[in-house]
Design an enzyme around this catalytic site. Structure first.
Site, PDB file in Angstrom:
ATOM      1  N   TYR A   1     -12.974   7.706 -13.204  1.00 18.46           N
ATOM      2  CA  TYR A   1     -12.261   7.129 -14.357  1.00 18.46           C
ATOM      3  C   TYR A   1     -12.438   8.064 -15.544  1.00 18.46           C
ATOM      4  CZ  TYR A   1     -12.455   2.779 -11.645  1.00 18.46           C
ATOM      5  OH  TYR A   1     -12.325   1.822 -10.665  1.00 18.46           O
TER       6      TYR A   1
ATOM      7  N   GLU B   1     -19.517   2.482  -3.488  1.00 16.68           N
ATOM      8  CA  GLU B   1     -20.368   3.193  -4.465  1.00 16.68           C
ATOM      9  C   GLU B   1     -21.860   2.983  -4.200  1.00 16.68           C
ATOM     10  OE1 GLU B   1     -19.075   2.312  -8.512  1.00 16.68           O
ATOM     11  OE2 GLU B   1     -17.232   3.458  -8.208  1.00 16.68           O
TER      12      GLU B   1
ATOM     13  N   GLU C   1      -9.904  -6.460  -6.971  1.00 17.33           N
ATOM     14  CA  GLU C   1     -11.285  -6.905  -6.780  1.00 17.33           C
ATOM     15  C   GLU C   1     -11.410  -8.333  -7.305  1.00 17.33           C
ATOM     16  OE1 GLU C   1     -14.120  -4.182  -8.472  1.00 17.33           O
ATOM     17  OE2 GLU C   1     -15.834  -5.427  -7.907  1.00 17.33           O
TER      18      GLU C   1
ATOM     19  N   GLU D   1     -10.583   4.807  -5.939  1.00 18.93           N
ATOM     20  CA  GLU D   1     -10.609   4.231  -7.300  1.00 18.93           C
ATOM     21  C   GLU D   1     -10.319   5.358  -8.267  1.00 18.93           C
ATOM     22  OE1 GLU D   1     -13.821   1.747  -8.660  1.00 18.93           O
ATOM     23  OE2 GLU D   1     -14.104   0.924  -6.650  1.00 18.93           O
TER      24      GLU D   1
HETATM   25  O1  AHR Z   1     -12.940  -0.879 -10.666  1.00 18.61           O
HETATM   26  C1  AHR Z   1     -14.025  -1.353 -11.387  1.00 18.61           C
HETATM   27  C2  AHR Z   1     -15.359  -0.940 -10.785  1.00 18.61           C
HETATM   28  O2  AHR Z   1     -15.521   0.439 -10.921  1.00 18.61           O
HETATM   29  C3  AHR Z   1     -15.530  -1.167  -9.311  1.00 18.61           C
HETATM   30  O3  AHR Z   1     -15.974  -2.451  -9.019  1.00 18.61           O
HETATM   31  C4  AHR Z   1     -16.592  -0.175  -8.928  1.00 18.61           C
HETATM   32  O4  AHR Z   1     -16.477   0.238  -7.604  1.00 18.61           O
HETATM   33  C5  AHR Z   1     -16.402   0.944  -9.936  1.00 18.61           C
HETATM   34  O5  AHR Z   1     -17.594   1.292 -10.524  1.00 18.61           O
END
Ligand code: AHR
Length: 505
Positions: free
Chosen positions: A247, A176, A30, A295
């Site tokens: 995450y 997102e 990114e 992601e």
């Molecule tokens: O990867 C970091 C961020 O995490 C990305 O920009 C977003 O899509 C997600 O919230």
């Protein structure tokens, strides 16, 4: 004598999950922090090539064998004008980048990124802006990238020095869009309608593309999994994949619980498969929607540090998580989860690739090095090509704060028919004890054990830095193969890669 607890496994060439789509070893870059500027691109670096790309980084990316890289965002894409990043560099505007509150110089844009992706032998997975923009910008962008010539935008690409179309196959319809932090955040109804109409227009320009619609940003979103259901209600026949993001972190320093978080990922995947298949039945459709887990990673170490960053700086050190040994174990388990669901997870992108929550770190004007999480990613990407086998496993289990019946041994197996190789991947989640893995591999007659790679460390919090590689795999795993049974000792808290190959006579 200490008697070790045992886990049993059957690895049979007929128990197939699916042919693995190599794109599950994808990644993501990114325009964020030092991912692009100072990561892949640093023209003044002593190791930069004639186009400003860091050759040391290219070599590390090649080691990971990344088949596809998502670009240019992420949150950043939701206020991005693709036109800012093409054409003569000296004419490109500097913009306020709203997602991360930095300044975007636009020195790197679509064409440069495609050039870089070619150098590392990756495809680009491109995202269009469905935050501040929509159908018109998306159809112009795909015309610029994929149309051969003779029209305004395809000829513009040619004028910019790119005679041949980029032929980008995989496109994300925004990012997102369920998240209130997103510029141009949308309800599922709003997003579903816009995604459908954008998909239609993009396919009219290039019918060969594949499209990914946004799902939930994580399982804790209040709209999960209704967001996916509503989005699919609108877009089912127009898209190919639904996107998942997740995450994890070990904020309470409860490692047993942390290492079990891949079970939450498994629950996420199963829920979305069910949601897709419910919609398939409802629509009486013949089409199956697959999953793009575009992601995923560990992300929490840098959260406090990021609060100190001055707004409107250029390429500041944002989201620079320094990964420790236990993070590598969880990342290993997340990769194994994709293998076990490779019949439906067809794309997965470790977020991200360089400097920003990444397996590869760099110093500006200095070294590039491998974080702990580099290794499980490299191992599964290298040895996890072929057919995922359904391992029948019985392992001793434990309970943690959020999970019950967590198997101490987390595993997956891959059969590469062409190379006549079988690889068993296994994480031992036990923090105090080694375990024995007894694997029945009798269906692989004439195979021998060639390697047992281990990643282990007495200090769960050990990290790698530019000057010291404290975490690196060794080849001294203790395994034997007798009469079609592998017996492997899996050290406490370890990542293991056990490789078998057919003996050539
Ligand atoms: O990867 C970091 C961020 O995490 C990305 O920009 C977003 O899509 C997600 O919230």
């Amino acid at each position: 004598m200490v008697v070790l607890q045992k886990a049993k496994m059957i690895v049979d060439k007929d128990f197939r999950v699916s042919e693995i789509d190599e794109r599950i070893y994808g990644s993501f870059i990114e325009h964020l922090g030092r991912a692009v500027y100072g990561g892949v691109y640093e023209p003044d670096h002593p190791d930069a090539d004639e186009n400003g790309f860091r050759k040391d980084v290219i070599e590390l990316v090649k080691e990971l064998q990344v088949p596809i890289v998502r670009y240019p965002g992420g949150n950043m894409v939701s206020a991005y004008n693709w036109e800012d990043g093409v054409g003569p560099k000296e004419e490109r505007p500097r913009r306020l980048e709203l997602a991360w509150r930095t300044i975007e110089t636009n020195e790197v844009g679509t064409n440069e990124f495609v050039d870089w992706a070619n150098l590392v032998h990756s495809e680009v997975m491109m995202a269009v802006n469905l935050g501040t923009r929509g159908i018109d910008a998306a159809r112009n962008f795909i015309e610029y990238c994929n149309h051969p010539g003779g029209t305004y935008y395809s000829d513009l690409r040619k004028n910019h020095g790119y005679e041949k179309p980029h032929n980008i196959k995989t496109w994300c319809l925004g990012n997102e869009m369920d998240g209130p932090w997103q510029v141009g955040h949308k309800t599922a109804e709003e997003y579903g309608r816009l995604a459908l109409e954008t998909a239609k227009a993009m396919r009219l320009v290039d019918p060969t593309i594949e499209l990914v619609a946004c799902g939930s940003s994580n399982t804790s979103m209040p709209t999960f999994p209704e967001y996916e259901a509503t989005t699919l209600e609108h877009t089912y026949e127009a898209i190919d994949y639904i996107s998942l993001h997740q995450y994890y972190g070990n904020r309470n320093n409860d490692t047993a619980n942390y290492l079990a978080k891949s079970m939450d990922m498994e629950h996420f995947i199963k829920t979305i498969i069910s949601t897709c298949d419910y919609m398939k039945a409802k629509k009486r459709s013949k089409k199956t929607i697959n999953l793009s887990f575009d992601e995923w990673n560990v992300w929490y170490h840098s959260n406090d540090q990021d609060k100190q960053i001055e707004p409107w700086s250029i390429a500041p050190p944002q989201l620079e998580d320094v990964y420790n040994f236990e993070d590598a174990l969880l990342v290993g388990s997340m990769l194994l989860t994709f293998l076990r669901h490779s019949d439906r997870v067809k794309i997965a992108c470790m977020a991200q690739l360089v400097n920003v929550i990444a397996p590869i770190m760099t110093e500006n004007d200095g070294k590039a090095w491998k974080q702990s999480i580099f290794y499980p990613y490299a191992h599964v990407s290298t040895f996890g090509r072929g057919v995922a086998l359904r391992p029948v496993v019985s392992s001793p289990k434990y309970d943690s704060k959020d999970f019950t019946d967590v198997p101490y041994i987390d595993s997956a197996a891959v059969y590469n028919e062409e190379k006549e190789e079988v690889t068993i991947f296994a994480v031992n989640r036990h923090l105090e004890e080694a375990l024995v893995l007894d694997a029945d591999v009798r269906s692989f007659e004439g195979y021998e054990l060639i390697e047992h790679i281990v990643l282990e460390n007495d200090d769960l919090k050990a990290v790698n830095t530019a000057t010291s590689e404290n975490i690196r795999p060794h080849l001294n795993g203790i395994s034997t193969l007798h009469d079609g049974f592998v017996e492997a000792k899996l050290s406490k808290a370890s990542w293991n890669v056990i490789r078998l190959k057919k003996v050539k006579r």
